[in-house]
Design a protein around this motif. Sequence first.
Motif, PDB file in Angstrom:
ATOM      1  N   LEU A  64       0.705 -27.166  57.160  1.00  0.00           N
ATOM      2  CA  LEU A  64      -0.425 -26.733  57.983  1.00  0.00           C
ATOM      3  C   LEU A  64      -1.392 -25.876  57.160  1.00  0.00           C
ATOM      4  O   LEU A  64      -2.591 -25.865  57.434  1.00  0.00           O
ATOM      5  CB  LEU A  64       0.080 -25.973  59.207  1.00  0.00           C
ATOM      6  N   LYS A  65      -0.828 -25.144  56.194  1.00  0.00           N
ATOM      7  CA  LYS A  65      -1.702 -24.292  55.372  1.00  0.00           C
ATOM      8  C   LYS A  65      -2.728 -25.142  54.608  1.00  0.00           C
ATOM      9  O   LYS A  65      -3.842 -24.711  54.338  1.00  0.00           O
ATOM     10  CB  LYS A  65      -0.881 -23.475  54.395  1.00  0.00           C
ATOM     11  N   TYR A  66      -2.324 -26.394  54.227  1.00  0.00           N
ATOM     12  CA  TYR A  66      -3.272 -27.292  53.548  1.00  0.00           C
ATOM     13  C   TYR A  66      -4.481 -27.537  54.418  1.00  0.00           C
ATOM     14  O   TYR A  66      -5.606 -27.556  53.945  1.00  0.00           O
ATOM     15  CB  TYR A  66      -2.590 -28.608  53.194  1.00  0.00           C
ATOM     16  N   PHE A  67      -4.235 -27.752  55.707  1.00  0.00           N
ATOM     17  CA  PHE A  67      -5.360 -28.008  56.616  1.00  0.00           C
ATOM     18  C   PHE A  67      -6.294 -26.823  56.632  1.00  0.00           C
ATOM     19  O   PHE A  67      -7.515 -26.963  56.627  1.00  0.00           O
ATOM     20  CB  PHE A  67      -4.840 -28.259  58.048  1.00  0.00           C
ATOM     21  N   VAL A  68      -5.674 -25.620  56.673  1.00  0.00           N
ATOM     22  CA  VAL A  68      -6.506 -24.421  56.753  1.00  0.00           C
ATOM     23  C   VAL A  68      -7.409 -24.329  55.519  1.00  0.00           C
ATOM     24  O   VAL A  68      -8.614 -24.107  55.623  1.00  0.00           O
ATOM     25  CB  VAL A  68      -5.612 -23.175  56.883  1.00  0.00           C
TER      26      VAL A  68
ATOM     27  N   GLY B 150      -6.174 -20.400  63.339  1.00  0.00           N
ATOM     28  CA  GLY B 150      -7.289 -21.136  63.919  1.00  0.00           C
ATOM     29  C   GLY B 150      -7.015 -22.607  64.074  1.00  0.00           C
ATOM     30  O   GLY B 150      -7.930 -23.421  64.072  1.00  0.00           O
ATOM     31  N   ILE B 151      -5.770 -22.975  64.144  1.00  0.00           N
ATOM     32  CA  ILE B 151      -5.426 -24.382  64.352  1.00  0.00           C
ATOM     33  C   ILE B 151      -5.085 -24.559  65.826  1.00  0.00           C
ATOM     34  O   ILE B 151      -4.401 -23.727  66.421  1.00  0.00           O
ATOM     35  CB  ILE B 151      -4.209 -24.774  63.482  1.00  0.00           C
ATOM     36  N   HIS B 152      -5.586 -25.633  66.416  1.00  0.00           N
ATOM     37  CA  HIS B 152      -5.232 -25.909  67.816  1.00  0.00           C
ATOM     38  C   HIS B 152      -3.849 -26.518  67.852  1.00  0.00           C
ATOM     39  O   HIS B 152      -3.541 -27.373  67.042  1.00  0.00           O
ATOM     40  CB  HIS B 152      -6.238 -26.877  68.428  1.00  0.00           C
ATOM     41  N   TYR B 153      -3.058 -26.048  68.786  1.00  0.00           N
ATOM     42  CA  TYR B 153      -1.692 -26.577  68.877  1.00  0.00           C
ATOM     43  C   TYR B 153      -1.485 -27.092  70.280  1.00  0.00           C
ATOM     44  O   TYR B 153      -1.901 -26.481  71.257  1.00  0.00           O
ATOM     45  CB  TYR B 153      -0.684 -25.471  68.568  1.00  0.00           C
ATOM     46  N   LEU B 154      -0.813 -28.212  70.362  1.00  0.00           N
ATOM     47  CA  LEU B 154      -0.503 -28.764  71.684  1.00  0.00           C
ATOM     48  C   LEU B 154       0.867 -29.413  71.614  1.00  0.00           C
ATOM     49  O   LEU B 154       1.151 -30.151  70.671  1.00  0.00           O
ATOM     50  CB  LEU B 154      -1.557 -29.813  72.062  1.00  0.00           C
ATOM     51  N   LEU B 155       1.684 -29.097  72.602  1.00  0.00           N
ATOM     52  CA  LEU B 155       3.017 -29.707  72.676  1.00  0.00           C
ATOM     53  C   LEU B 155       2.949 -30.865  73.652  1.00  0.00           C
ATOM     54  O   LEU B 155       2.498 -30.706  74.780  1.00  0.00           O
ATOM     55  CB  LEU B 155       4.050 -28.677  73.143  1.00  0.00           C
ATOM     56  N   ALA B 156       3.387 -32.041  73.205  1.00  0.00           N
ATOM     57  CA  ALA B 156       3.341 -33.209  74.092  1.00  0.00           C
ATOM     58  C   ALA B 156       4.738 -33.783  74.230  1.00  0.00           C
ATOM     59  O   ALA B 156       5.512 -33.803  73.279  1.00  0.00           O
ATOM     60  CB  ALA B 156       2.395 -34.253  73.516  1.00  0.00           C
ATOM     61  N   ASN B 157       4.984 -34.196  75.417  1.00  0.00           N
ATOM     62  CA  ASN B 157       6.265 -34.842  75.699  1.00  0.00           C
ATOM     63  C   ASN B 157       6.002 -36.323  75.798  1.00  0.00           C
ATOM     64  O   ASN B 157       4.976 -36.741  76.330  1.00  0.00           O
ATOM     65  CB  ASN B 157       6.792 -34.280  77.024  1.00  0.00           C
TER      66      ASN B 157
ATOM     67  N   GLY C 132       2.961 -35.067  52.447  1.00  0.00           N
ATOM     68  CA  GLY C 132       2.106 -35.997  53.170  1.00  0.00           C
ATOM     69  C   GLY C 132       0.733 -35.400  53.436  1.00  0.00           C
ATOM     70  O   GLY C 132      -0.304 -36.047  53.223  1.00  0.00           O
ATOM     71  N   VAL C 133       0.684 -34.159  53.880  1.00  0.00           N
ATOM     72  CA  VAL C 133      -0.586 -33.525  54.222  1.00  0.00           C
ATOM     73  C   VAL C 133      -1.401 -33.298  52.947  1.00  0.00           C
ATOM     74  O   VAL C 133      -2.627 -33.469  52.926  1.00  0.00           O
ATOM     75  CB  VAL C 133      -0.328 -32.201  54.985  1.00  0.00           C
ATOM     76  N   LYS C 134      -0.695 -32.929  51.888  1.00  0.00           N
ATOM     77  CA  LYS C 134      -1.389 -32.709  50.617  1.00  0.00           C
ATOM     78  C   LYS C 134      -2.094 -34.002  50.176  1.00  0.00           C
ATOM     79  O   LYS C 134      -3.280 -33.987  49.810  1.00  0.00           O
ATOM     80  CB  LYS C 134      -0.371 -32.270  49.563  1.00  0.00           C
ATOM     81  N   ASN C 135      -1.350 -35.119  50.265  1.00  0.00           N
ATOM     82  CA  ASN C 135      -1.928 -36.410  49.906  1.00  0.00           C
ATOM     83  C   ASN C 135      -3.139 -36.709  50.762  1.00  0.00           C
ATOM     84  O   ASN C 135      -4.147 -37.210  50.285  1.00  0.00           O
ATOM     85  CB  ASN C 135      -0.888 -37.522  50.060  1.00  0.00           C
ATOM     86  N   PHE C 136      -3.024 -36.417  52.076  1.00  0.00           N
ATOM     87  CA  PHE C 136      -4.113 -36.669  53.005  1.00  0.00           C
ATOM     88  C   PHE C 136      -5.361 -35.913  52.558  1.00  0.00           C
ATOM     89  O   PHE C 136      -6.467 -36.438  52.534  1.00  0.00           O
ATOM     90  CB  PHE C 136      -3.693 -36.259  54.417  1.00  0.00           C
ATOM     91  N   CYS C 137      -5.155 -34.647  52.211  1.00  0.00           N
ATOM     92  CA  CYS C 137      -6.280 -33.806  51.842  1.00  0.00           C
ATOM     93  C   CYS C 137      -6.926 -34.318  50.540  1.00  0.00           C
ATOM     94  O   CYS C 137      -8.132 -34.240  50.375  1.00  0.00           O
ATOM     95  CB  CYS C 137      -5.849 -32.358  51.683  1.00  0.00           C
ATOM     96  N   LEU C 138      -6.061 -34.824  49.648  1.00  0.00           N
ATOM     97  CA  LEU C 138      -6.613 -35.347  48.405  1.00  0.00           C
ATOM     98  C   LEU C 138      -7.463 -36.583  48.679  1.00  0.00           C
ATOM     99  O   LEU C 138      -8.491 -36.790  48.063  1.00  0.00           O
ATOM    100  CB  LEU C 138      -5.477 -35.692  47.449  1.00  0.00           C
ATOM    101  N   ARG C 139      -6.975 -37.411  49.596  1.00  0.00           N
ATOM    102  CA  ARG C 139      -7.678 -38.659  49.896  1.00  0.00           C
ATOM    103  C   ARG C 139      -9.025 -38.398  50.552  1.00  0.00           C
ATOM    104  O   ARG C 139      -9.989 -39.052  50.308  1.00  0.00           O
ATOM    105  CB  ARG C 139      -6.843 -39.516  50.841  1.00  0.00           C
ATOM    106  N   ASN C 140      -9.058 -37.397  51.458  1.00  0.00           N
ATOM    107  CA  ASN C 140     -10.244 -37.211  52.271  1.00  0.00           C
ATOM    108  C   ASN C 140     -10.869 -35.862  51.968  1.00  0.00           C
ATOM    109  O   ASN C 140     -10.392 -34.828  52.453  1.00  0.00           O
ATOM    110  CB  ASN C 140      -9.873 -37.275  53.747  1.00  0.00           C
ATOM    111  N   ALA C 141     -11.914 -35.889  51.181  1.00  0.00           N
ATOM    112  CA  ALA C 141     -12.565 -34.638  50.835  1.00  0.00           C
ATOM    113  C   ALA C 141     -13.464 -34.172  51.966  1.00  0.00           C
ATOM    114  O   ALA C 141     -13.684 -32.991  52.148  1.00  0.00           O
ATOM    115  CB  ALA C 141     -13.374 -34.819  49.565  1.00  0.00           C
ATOM    116  N   GLY C 142     -14.002 -35.147  52.741  1.00  0.00           N
ATOM    117  CA  GLY C 142     -14.961 -34.792  53.765  1.00  0.00           C
ATOM    118  C   GLY C 142     -14.371 -33.939  54.863  1.00  0.00           C
ATOM    119  O   GLY C 142     -13.193 -34.025  55.167  1.00  0.00           O
ATOM    120  N   ARG C 143     -15.207 -33.065  55.385  1.00  0.00           N
ATOM    121  CA  ARG C 143     -14.716 -32.222  56.462  1.00  0.00           C
ATOM    122  C   ARG C 143     -14.934 -32.891  57.797  1.00  0.00           C
ATOM    123  O   ARG C 143     -15.758 -33.777  57.923  1.00  0.00           O
ATOM    124  CB  ARG C 143     -15.427 -30.866  56.421  1.00  0.00           C
ATOM    125  N   GLY C 144     -14.194 -32.464  58.761  1.00  0.00           N
ATOM    126  CA  GLY C 144     -14.331 -33.039  60.095  1.00  0.00           C
ATOM    127  C   GLY C 144     -13.180 -32.583  60.980  1.00  0.00           C
ATOM    128  O   GLY C 144     -12.600 -31.526  60.768  1.00  0.00           O
TER     129      GLY C 144
END
Lengths: 662, 297
Positions: B199-203, B270-277, B169-181
């Motif tokens: 997560l490594k894809y995001f990095v 360098g990824i922000h992590y947050l646990l939400a309930n 899923g993340v790989k597909n996302f990265c392919l779809r969106n080249a722009g950074r943000g």
Amino acid sequence: MGMIPPAIFALYFLKLKRQPLEVPSTYLWHRVIEDLHVNSLWQRLRKSLLLFLQLLLIGLVILALLRPGWRGQSLEGQRFIFLIDKSASMSATDTKTGVTRLEDAKSRVAALVDQLDSGMSAMVISFAEQPNVVQEFTNNRRLLHEALARIGPSAGQTDLTGALELADGFANPGRVTVDDAGGEFEVTEQQDVELYIFSDGRFRGVEGFSLGNLQPLFLPIGRFESQNLAITALNTRRGEERAEIQQAFVQVVNFSDASQTVVVELYLNERLLDAAELDVPAGNAGSTTFHLGNEVRGVLRAKLDIPKQFNDQLSLDNEAFAEVEDRRDSRVLLVTPGNTALESALSTERADRFAKVEKVAPGVLEKKEFLSQSQSDTYDLIIFDQCQPKTMPMANTVFVGRLPPVEEWAEGAETEPVFGPQIIDWQRSHPLLSLLELGNVQIIDALVVRPPLGGRVLIDSTKGPIFSIAPRGRYEDAILSFEIVGTDEQGRRTFNTDWPRKYSFPSFWLNVLGYFSGSHRDSHLHNQPEKPVELRVNSQAEELEVELPDGVRQIIRLETPGRLTFHGTEQLGVYTVWDAGVVAKRFAVNLFDREESDIRLQARQEGEDGVQVVESLSIGYVDVAAQSLSSPVRRELWKLLLAGALVVLVLEWYIYNRRVYI
Amino acid sequence: MAKISENPLLSPELLAQLERLELVTRKVFRGRMKGERRSKRKGQSVEFADFRNYVPGDDLRLLDWNLYARLEKLIIKLFLEEEDLHFYALIDSSMSMDFGSPTKLEYAKQLAAALGFVGLIRADRVRIETLAQGPAERSPILRGRHSMWRMLQHVEAIQPGESISLAEGVKNFCLRNAGRGVVVFISDLMDKEGYETALKYFVSHQVDCFVIQVLSQEEQEPEVKGDLKLVDCEDQDVAEITASAPLLNRYQQTLNSFVKGAQDFCSRRGIHYLLANNQLPVEELVANHLRRRGLVR
């Protein structure tokens, strides 16, 4: 029923149908399970805990249904009274463990006390001659144990009546109260009280006693085949042939099933005087006589040398004590114008053993010599027959047909003689009149004399009292208000009564000599433990010291001077009375009780086989059967087991619901 | 068919609260259009950046005439350029997210909508996607406050049900969106193949990445009793357990180490992590936790 546990076991493994539950992901759960699988055996055990609990539950229920129980003593009831016999026979050492019966009884009571539940209360009464409340009703087991520890052996006889009355007082309290309007209310709730009697049963039954709320249980202590040799008598007396020689008489009884040969040793002041071998048939008495010689004084001790093969189980009665007193002849003065009957009654051989009787005519009363002697304690007894002195002498007196010259007696007297009084009653219990039959005595003339304050009428007639006795300081005066020989109208001497023809006449005068002639009186009595001792002491002191056989001294106040009443006769042995550092008197206390010395349990044949059982106690109209020595009370276990099963069930429920393991 | 949620994704109160916020990124990216954000590029804004000598071809309008009068040199005044920010919300819409009350997916949607709204009002470029979208399926690009309703409609339409691995899923996302943000990835990270590859894809994509792990209350403190057969809703995998205190303890330990592992993994890269309930209100999550993490201010 045995199939249930395997069935559960099978069901447990067949049943395990896990409920499906959909979860987001089994990702974490798999990791958890993997972790737990590391110690999987333990896990399996944990998983099966519910199975074990179920098996345990079923096991307990099955066990409860099987109704297990054990034999043991149990306490059924709310309130208990433990009567513990501590009499002499309870000192026998014929128990299994070799301790005394009393210790055995105490340990058995202690075992019962340990079974007391919180709602139960108990009291402890020990009894021998006198009952004693050792501990009142309490549910404090510590107090009860302490009370038991306080009970010590006694040498006394057994008297259950007092203990029963005491127990009755506590068990059947005042039941009814009356209010102002006259209505009656039950004050206390009627409650059954279990009465445990621990005794060897060596006493007669109790008559005329109602048990009320008391539920008696008789727990006999002892054995049928116990053996004992006992000294049942030790007397000193003058020799029949040679009066100056003193003799000691010892009687030994064999309470066993085989005749025994026993050596009796006699010690005088702890020095062996003599010994004699005695053959005593089974269940019978043997006796021997020792010659003490002349002029002996001190303490006699007779001791049984028990043969080695004989297992004598009561040592209290293997010794006996006696006091040999200074044989100062009592002096008795008879003042009479002439009275053959009286004189011959006072000069018999028996009378001679009591006292030396001197006879004088009334004319002597005027002489100076008599006056000085009569005022100086010379005589123990002066008998005034048909005469009276001017002043009362310092001695006991018996007046025959005359009144003493003191106002107290004159006040109660009627001056005119009455004719033909018929004797209607006499005090048989008084030593002067013991063993006398007076109903057939005819009297012609008599005076009616009422005793002054403190006196007692001893013979009562249809016309009034004719024989009375009254104390005068440390002396006593007895007035026989009719003459034996009188003078008729013609001045002839004639009999006023036919009494001298009766057997009772010489006996009466022997009683008079025995009663009044000083010290001899005491030594003929034998004193029993825990019974009060009354002594005549030649002392005017208000306080005397009594030294007990164990050396302890007690100070005793004398209520009447010269008369010592001592109650502390718990020990066997010789008691010494000290008056300002001087031995005033000694007396011996001995068991001499065949009932107590016969320590065998009273047996009764029962049934066709003739089985020996312990004789039951009879209390009032109730026969209290002896409980067998180990009371066969069934202690039920099923309640306990069901309670345990319930606990297991609750535990199982808890574990199932709370998921708590171990 | 679109499931009509009982509660609107964004309540008026939440909207009012969100109005005051803006998205922040530590990295400065190049935007596509003029926005409200400073850019690396110098450009036209009121914020002064620097001076530089005039070279032919420069816009004469930028000459600083005052300096010319003083120094007789042509100097151009440079201003900071303000640009828009690319904001992506990536929602894990697998079956496992359809649990809890509210479901984790509901929660994720609400969170994504809230953050998207913040982006919209600050004239950022907002795109909300799900993992299941193929490389070619693109979500609409939203910009400006007026796009709020479109965004909400789009978010509402997201349904659970796809099963695709995180990494795919993340790989597909990265392919779809080249722009950074800024990428906010909302997931429960429960993937038997692991979340690390994803997560490594995001990095490698060099985006400012926030991972918000949403767990339901039932997952954090499971209330299970007795002998159970746990069925995985995604792959029908079965785990047989007998609920017990030690087992639950062990589960807690495993969960904690799982969460800790994800946290460590993210912070190391360098990824922000947050646990939400899912029991934590979105308002609070955005206003407190995310503000503290530096996603909004």
